[in-house]
Scaffold this active site. Structure first.
Site, PDB file in Angstrom:
ATOM      1  CD  GLU A  70      15.513  -8.489 -12.099  1.00 23.99           C
ATOM      2  OE1 GLU A  70      16.354  -9.096 -11.405  1.00 23.99           O
ATOM      3  OE2 GLU A  70      14.285  -8.641 -11.976  1.00 23.99           O
ATOM      4  CE  LYS A  72      11.008  -8.336 -13.732  1.00 25.17           C
ATOM      5  NZ  LYS A  72      10.532  -8.699 -12.360  1.00 25.17           N
ATOM      6  CE  LYS A 132      15.913 -12.196  -9.760  1.00 29.74           C
ATOM      7  NZ  LYS A 132      14.975 -11.076  -9.464  1.00 29.74           N
ATOM      8  CD  GLU A 181      15.628 -15.502  -4.937  1.00 27.07           C
ATOM      9  OE1 GLU A 181      15.978 -14.558  -5.673  1.00 27.07           O
ATOM     10  OE2 GLU A 181      14.710 -16.303  -5.215  1.00 27.07           O
ATOM     11  CG  ASN A 202      12.185 -13.271  -4.158  1.00 26.17           C
ATOM     12  OD1 ASN A 202      11.429 -12.312  -4.165  1.00 26.17           O
ATOM     13  ND2 ASN A 202      12.461 -13.969  -5.242  1.00 26.17           N
ATOM     14  CD  GLU A 232      16.981 -11.636  -4.204  1.00 24.34           C
ATOM     15  OE1 GLU A 232      16.326 -12.157  -5.119  1.00 24.34           O
ATOM     16  OE2 GLU A 232      17.841 -12.255  -3.557  1.00 24.34           O
ATOM     17  CB  SER A 233      10.894  -8.715  -5.371  1.00 27.66           C
ATOM     18  OG  SER A 233      11.607  -9.544  -6.244  1.00 27.66           O
TER      19      SER A 233
END
Length: 526
Positions: A70, A72, A132, A181, A202, A232-233
């Site tokens: 990503e 960001k 995103k 998501e 997520n 995710e994450s």
């Protein structure tokens, strides 16, 4: 964090979209969409065709799930994560490290992102890109398509059943993938019912913004094997990746751990479980520089003596010319034999003119890259990218801005810009490169008098030398001249050192960072 914060981010994203509509109306955007669809239909490699989905399938293996890396700048909970944020440069580093796809955060109020960040990334890499964002308006999906994205994020929490279905249908029409998501079982069921092909869970708790990777792992069995599953994450280490792998996760999306890393290439290699490579360490020493260090390639290597000189002066790349009509030509067999004597940290490019696919496939046995001048047919670059697992370079003879536009549209992993008569030792009009926005390798007529200018272009990836490192024998045969190689390598290293010294100077960084600032509607102004 509570659901109101999520709703506030979605509302802010919606308001930013309405502001952009004042700059480009929905009708005008629809015209751009149609124009791009028509462009796809007129080209041999039409739409990028659900490349994000394919990248996950091809990227996962026994050692690692696919990695979605990503770009960001900031987050609502941590504030600014990356001060000198250059999404195009960061994306190139991700691609260099063999990331499978890239995610770009475009929301402005909480993440300080912009659709211009998406555009910058799409222009700088050839691997699939995900927008995103907090998407609540079809305008945003069309915008992503026009700017070159391959996929969009659809968050079930902020969409009703009808909206989710409408967005999925629109993505299908535009040949975009959708990463849908979810955060719990009810949302997963909703995504499956709507027809999602990729579901992401997520790991971030929407109540307090804490992260727990077990959230996605606990829900993994609720998603059928026919649907790709993305976690995710929260991934920070190789151990986290191995746990995801053991739980049949198809892909992981990694953001903060990469954005905080000083050496993003090495971090990705660590996450993938790969042995650290001196080649990558040499190519990119952290991300404190404004742009990746350009490489130097010495082309037209023909003899064992040439290889000995190459090993002594150690350029980043060399080129074997496998075009019979060239005076620098060698056969595939000769190139194979010579490569056995080459320092393994020096990359090999196999250079072809109108090659057969079979010749290119044979070169994979010793080459790190394939370079093609004048593909044999319009489909060849696409076809080879599917067949071989090494980057493909397409070379262009430049006469005018129209040739540069053609190069911009190339589907090759890298492009090389040369004079209209390659191998002549002459350069084309470099003034055409002033505002060129796709990264490129520069060839043709680069010598001691203009190497500094060659390396000054903002999007330069590397330079390619041949004539300037050669001399001619009394018998009329060309040979690689040690004195000339030494001179050009010294000049190259001196200029690279100057660029690096300038880039890491705090005052220079401050000037570069402050050159533009972003307004609330996402526009860059000086």
């Amino acid at each position: 964090m509570n659901n109101n914060i999520l709703e506030n981010l979605a509302r802010a994203s919606f308001e930013q979209t309405q502001e952009r509509k004042l700059l480009l109306s929905e009708q005008e955007l629809d015209q751009e969409v149609l124009k791009k669809i028509n462009q796809f239909e007129s080209e041999i490699c039409p739409s990028k065709g659900f490349r994000f989905f394919q990248a996950i399938i091809q990227g996962k293996n026994d050692n690692s799930p696919a990695l979605i890396c990503e770009c960001k700048k900031a987050s609502p909970s941590k504030g600014v994560i990356c001060d000198n944020y250059d999404p195009g440069f960061i994306a190139r580093a991700y691609q260099e490290a063999k990331a499978d796809a890239i995610s770009v955060l475009c929301e402005n109020s909480g993440f300080q992102g912009s659709v211009l960040d998406l555009k910058a990334v799409c222009q700088n890499v050839s691997i699939p890109v995900l927008r995103k964002d907090f998407i609540t308006d079809p305008y945003q999906v069309k915008e992503a398509f026009v700017y070159g994205a391959d996929a969009v994020l659809l968050i079930v929490s902020i969409l009703d059943d009808q909206q989710l279905k409408v967005f999925l249908d629109l993505c299908l029409k535009l040949h975009l993938d959708a990463l849908v998501e979810c955060h719990d079982l009810s949302e997963i069921r909703k995504a499956i019912q709507a027809g999602a092909r990729i579901i992401g869970v997520n790991n971030r708790n929407l109540k307090d913004f804490s992260v727990d990777c077990s959230n996605s792992l606990n829900l993994r069995n609720q998603v059928p094997d026919s649907i790709l599953f993305v976690s995710e994450s929260g991934f920070t280490s190789r151990t986290d990746i191995e746990i995801a792998l053991a739980n049949q996760v198809d892909a992981v999306l990694i953001g903060e751990a990469l954005m905080k890393s000083d050496d993003k290439i090495q971090k990705i290699r660590e996450l993938k479980g790969l042995v650290p490579s001196s080649l990558y360490e040499k190519k990119l020493n952290g991300l404190n520089l404004k742009k990746a260090t350009p490489f130097i390639k010495l082309c037209g290597i023909q003899t064992k003596e040439d290889v000995d000189l190459i090993n002594q002066y150690h350029p980043d790349r060399i080129g074997f010319i496998l075009a019979p009509r060239s005076r620098r030509s060698v056969s595939i067999k000769q190139a194979q034999e010579l490569s056995n004597f080459l320092d393994p940290t020096i990359e090999i490019t196999a250079v072809f003119l109108k090659p057969d696919d079979e010749d290119c496939l044979q070169a994979v046995s010793f080459a790190n890259r394939i370079q093609i001048h004048q593909p044999k047919d319009p489909e060849q670059i696409c076809r080879l990218k599917q067949k071989i697992k090494i980057p493909v370079i397409e070379a262009f003879g430049i006469r005018s801005s129209q040739d540069l536009e053609a190069a911009s549209r190339s589907v090759a992993d890298e492009i090389l810009l040369d004079a209209s008569c390659p191998g002549s030792g002459k350069s084309f009009n470099w003034n055409l490169l002033k505002d060129y926005d796709r990264p490129f390798i520069l060839a043709g007529g680069i010598d001691s008098s203009n190497i500094q200018q060659a390396l000054s272009f903002n999007q330069i990836q590397g330079i390619d030398l041949a004539s300037s490192i050669e001399s001619m024998s009394p018998e009329g045969n060309i040979f690689k001249d040690q004195d000339k190689i030494e001179t050009m390598m010294k000049l190259f290293k001196k200029e690279i050192q100057r660029i690096q010294d300038q880039a890491i100077n705090p005052q220079t960084i401050k000037l570069q960072t402050n050159k533009y600032h972003r307004t609330n509607n996402g526009k860059y102004v000086s």
